[in-house]
Design a protein around this motif. Sequence first.
Motif, PDB file in Angstrom:
ATOM      1  N   GLY A 155       0.992  -4.545  14.304  1.00 54.35           N
ATOM      2  CA  GLY A 155       1.290  -4.164  13.024  1.00 54.35           C
ATOM      3  C   GLY A 155       1.628  -2.839  12.598  1.00 54.35           C
ATOM      4  N   VAL A 156       2.256  -2.936  11.130  1.00 56.72           N
ATOM      5  CA  VAL A 156       3.013  -1.689  10.719  1.00 56.72           C
ATOM      6  C   VAL A 156       2.081  -0.924   9.709  1.00 56.72           C
ATOM      7  N   THR A 157       2.465   0.205   9.275  1.00 53.27           N
ATOM      8  CA  THR A 157       1.566   0.901   8.274  1.00 53.27           C
ATOM      9  C   THR A 157       1.015   0.160   7.233  1.00 53.27           C
ATOM     10  N   ARG A 158       1.616  -0.784   6.658  1.00 52.46           N
ATOM     11  CA  ARG A 158       0.904  -1.605   5.563  1.00 52.46           C
ATOM     12  C   ARG A 158      -0.197  -2.390   5.813  1.00 52.46           C
ATOM     13  N   ASP A 159      -0.159  -2.889   7.147  1.00 55.54           N
ATOM     14  CA  ASP A 159      -1.258  -3.570   7.545  1.00 55.54           C
ATOM     15  C   ASP A 159      -2.734  -2.546   7.694  1.00 55.54           C
ATOM     16  N   TYR A 160      -2.506  -1.484   7.574  1.00 54.61           N
ATOM     17  CA  TYR A 160      -3.687  -0.486   7.693  1.00 54.61           C
ATOM     18  C   TYR A 160      -4.057   0.207   6.400  1.00 54.61           C
ATOM     19  N   VAL A 161      -3.299   0.089   5.342  1.00 54.97           N
ATOM     20  CA  VAL A 161      -3.560   0.861   4.241  1.00 54.97           C
ATOM     21  C   VAL A 161      -4.433   0.080   3.307  1.00 54.97           C
ATOM     22  N   LEU A 162      -5.702   0.437   3.146  1.00 56.56           N
ATOM     23  CA  LEU A 162      -6.755  -0.206   2.503  1.00 56.56           C
ATOM     24  C   LEU A 162      -6.565   0.271   0.879  1.00 56.56           C
ATOM     25  N   GLY A 163      -6.305   1.423   0.618  1.00 50.95           N
ATOM     26  CA  GLY A 163      -6.272   2.018  -0.810  1.00 50.95           C
ATOM     27  C   GLY A 163      -5.707   3.317  -0.764  1.00 50.95           C
ATOM     28  N   LEU A 164      -5.249   3.663  -1.885  1.00 52.37           N
ATOM     29  CA  LEU A 164      -4.822   4.969  -1.851  1.00 52.37           C
ATOM     30  C   LEU A 164      -5.099   5.620  -3.251  1.00 52.37           C
ATOM     31  N   GLU A 165      -4.712   6.794  -3.415  1.00 53.26           N
ATOM     32  CA  GLU A 165      -4.522   7.476  -4.868  1.00 53.26           C
ATOM     33  C   GLU A 165      -3.471   7.952  -5.081  1.00 53.26           C
ATOM     34  N   ALA A 166      -2.652   7.916  -6.233  1.00 55.49           N
ATOM     35  CA  ALA A 166      -1.344   8.298  -6.538  1.00 55.49           C
ATOM     36  C   ALA A 166      -1.295   8.705  -8.026  1.00 55.49           C
ATOM     37  N   VAL A 167      -0.258   9.589  -8.342  1.00 56.86           N
ATOM     38  CA  VAL A 167       0.118   9.946  -9.770  1.00 56.86           C
ATOM     39  C   VAL A 167       1.413   9.034  -9.915  1.00 56.86           C
ATOM     40  N   THR A 168       1.420   8.311 -11.264  1.00 55.77           N
ATOM     41  CA  THR A 168       2.332   7.396 -11.556  1.00 55.77           C
ATOM     42  C   THR A 168       3.722   8.214 -12.200  1.00 55.77           C
ATOM     43  N   GLY A 169       4.554   7.674 -12.581  1.00 53.80           N
ATOM     44  CA  GLY A 169       5.658   8.086 -13.254  1.00 53.80           C
ATOM     45  C   GLY A 169       5.272   8.226 -14.828  1.00 53.80           C
ATOM     46  N   THR A 170       4.034   8.122 -15.352  1.00 54.27           N
ATOM     47  CA  THR A 170       3.654   8.403 -16.467  1.00 54.27           C
ATOM     48  C   THR A 170       2.727   9.796 -16.332  1.00 54.27           C
ATOM     49  N   GLY A 171       2.364  10.166 -15.316  1.00 53.28           N
ATOM     50  CA  GLY A 171       1.421  11.176 -15.310  1.00 53.28           C
ATOM     51  C   GLY A 171       0.230  10.790 -15.089  1.00 53.28           C
ATOM     52  N   MET A 193       2.754   0.117  -3.274  1.00 52.43           N
ATOM     53  CA  MET A 193       3.127   1.554  -3.205  1.00 52.43           C
ATOM     54  C   MET A 193       3.654   1.579  -1.603  1.00 52.43           C
ATOM     55  N   VAL A 194       3.004   0.973  -0.719  1.00 56.96           N
ATOM     56  CA  VAL A 194       3.578   1.060   0.609  1.00 56.96           C
ATOM     57  C   VAL A 194       5.000   0.850   0.607  1.00 56.96           C
ATOM     58  N   GLY A 195       5.933   1.606   1.131  1.00 60.38           N
ATOM     59  CA  GLY A 195       7.257   1.353   1.379  1.00 60.38           C
ATOM     60  C   GLY A 195       8.253   1.704   0.052  1.00 60.38           C
ATOM     61  N   SER A 196       7.459   2.347  -0.993  1.00 61.82           N
ATOM     62  CA  SER A 196       8.259   2.366  -2.183  1.00 61.82           C
ATOM     63  C   SER A 196       8.867   3.569  -2.046  1.00 61.82           C
ATOM     64  N   GLU A 197       8.900   4.642  -1.018  1.00 63.12           N
ATOM     65  CA  GLU A 197       9.566   5.768  -0.820  1.00 63.12           C
ATOM     66  C   GLU A 197       9.404   6.966  -2.231  1.00 63.12           C
ATOM     67  N   GLY A 198       8.547   6.809  -2.656  1.00 64.16           N
ATOM     68  CA  GLY A 198       8.363   7.974  -3.549  1.00 64.16           C
ATOM     69  C   GLY A 198       9.098   7.538  -4.969  1.00 64.16           C
ATOM     70  N   THR A 199       9.477   6.223  -5.191  1.00 63.60           N
ATOM     71  CA  THR A 199      10.080   5.917  -6.240  1.00 63.60           C
ATOM     72  C   THR A 199       9.017   5.254  -7.272  1.00 63.60           C
ATOM     73  N   LEU A 200       7.783   5.025  -7.068  1.00 61.16           N
ATOM     74  CA  LEU A 200       6.847   4.487  -7.974  1.00 61.16           C
ATOM     75  C   LEU A 200       5.712   5.300  -8.193  1.00 61.16           C
ATOM     76  N   GLY A 201       5.290   6.334  -7.147  1.00 57.60           N
ATOM     77  CA  GLY A 201       4.331   7.388  -7.526  1.00 57.60           C
ATOM     78  C   GLY A 201       4.215   8.208  -6.463  1.00 57.60           C
ATOM     79  N   VAL A 202       3.584   9.421  -6.729  1.00 67.92           N
ATOM     80  CA  VAL A 202       3.233  10.269  -5.586  1.00 67.92           C
ATOM     81  C   VAL A 202       2.025  10.001  -4.995  1.00 67.92           C
ATOM     82  N   ILE A 203       2.050   9.647  -3.743  1.00 70.65           N
ATOM     83  CA  ILE A 203       0.569   9.601  -3.132  1.00 70.65           C
ATOM     84  C   ILE A 203      -0.084  10.840  -2.756  1.00 70.65           C
ATOM     85  N   THR A 204      -1.082  10.822  -3.055  1.00 67.18           N
ATOM     86  CA  THR A 204      -2.218  12.022  -2.904  1.00 67.18           C
ATOM     87  C   THR A 204      -3.309  11.913  -2.212  1.00 67.18           C
ATOM     88  N   GLU A 205      -3.442  10.689  -1.767  1.00 69.50           N
ATOM     89  CA  GLU A 205      -4.761  10.348  -0.823  1.00 69.50           C
ATOM     90  C   GLU A 205      -4.528   8.822  -0.035  1.00 69.50           C
TER      91      GLU A 205
END
Length: 457
Positions: A155-171, A193-205
């Motif tokens: 499988g691909v990255t999406r199959d291994y992402v359990l969770g993440l921290e991100a900053v949204t476009g509203t800060g 968020m996986v595959g969103s290419e930085g258009t939905l949030g800035v991934i921080t963890e």
Amino acid sequence: MLIDELRQELPDGRLVEDPHIAAGFTHDEAEWAPYGTPCAVVRPHTAREVRSVVRACLRYGVPLVTRGAGTGLSGGANAVEGCVMLSTERMNTVHEIDPVERLAVVGPGVVNDDLRAACAEHGLWYPPDPASAPWSTIGGNVATNAGGLCCVKYGVTRDYVLGLEAVTGTGELVRLGRRTAKGVAGYDLAGLMVGSEGTLGVITEVTVRLRPQREAERTVAGYFSSVVAAGRAVTAVGAAGLTPSALELIDRHCLAAVDRWKNMGLSVDADVVLLGRTDAPGPAGEREAERMLACFEEAGATWAAQSTDQEEADALFAARRLAYPALERLGPVLTEDVCVPRAAVPEMLARIERTATRHDTLIANIAHAGDGNLHPLLITQPGDTAARERAQAAFRDIIADAIDLGGTVTGEHGVGLLKRDGLEQELAPAVLEMHRAVKAALDPHGILNPGKVIGRG
């Protein structure tokens, strides 16, 4: 002004002041994808610093483009004119590896191979392995839903992402997903968020699931007289019910380029090499290797064998990873990333050959053939405008053929700038509107990587 505020908000060393250094952050590796000049480049160390940058951009209405290692091939990390470029390269800490829960918590700037090495110390394995694994970062892998050689089985990255921290476009700094093995509370916003290419949030963890270290692999190699014949072998492997741990195709152009660069002697005997691997344990692995070998031979391999020399087998797979940089030495390379059903691989490869002839363009082929993910590489000479235009026409035809065969315009590199037209061909208007609605909800001010994936701003 925004620059003054960033200086005040961020600790020393976060803002890149040297214009020569800043210039290195303006674009990824996508050939001919446009890019602008940022007004600032920042390299935060923490999620709170990222949030400060996002909020400053909101106050001034300035676009924000996030970048990992810059190894992308679709223009997804290219600067928008006057934007702030945010590099996550210094958020490179492996925060936790939990052998009991089989998970790791990492910063987005952690290099893929570095995470794999850290996991190996605990007898664990992080499977997604793009060819750029020695340089690409987990944040960038998540942003593009990167794949790799072993993804045919694991499988691909999406199959291994359990969770993440991100900053949204509203800060807002938010945690999405979970750490548990199961969890269906609410929508899968981490998956969004996986595959969103930085258009939905800035991934921080990122929290990723891990697997136990696997068995040693057996390698089967086959030489073929054409990419179509090798494609038939790929279809035969699938029809036999086999799930190899890797099934990779390298054509004569790639082999010759690697030979010229590294003098490996691979292009002497083969026009196309198909490399298969199995990591099934014990006798089952031996049987799977034998059946894969039979598939190669029955599909018309001019030579095929199971490798008994691990060093030789590893060299063949090293050549596969070296193919792209070797071809780059010949001239500008426009990289395709289409994915088709496995049964359509022979026909897609045949269409690529016809496209190369029709547009008088040199097209080399490497492929994660086992899952139908093909990477035609369109090569031109520097400064040849006519050749560039022919290559771009061939690029569009390959996209159209992939869609016609029931495939997709990108298997793992992302849409970025190069595949926006292809995405509009692939998705129905109602589905595109769903994408735009999600973008508007999470980035209502339109500051996050504008113009990429679905936008034209």
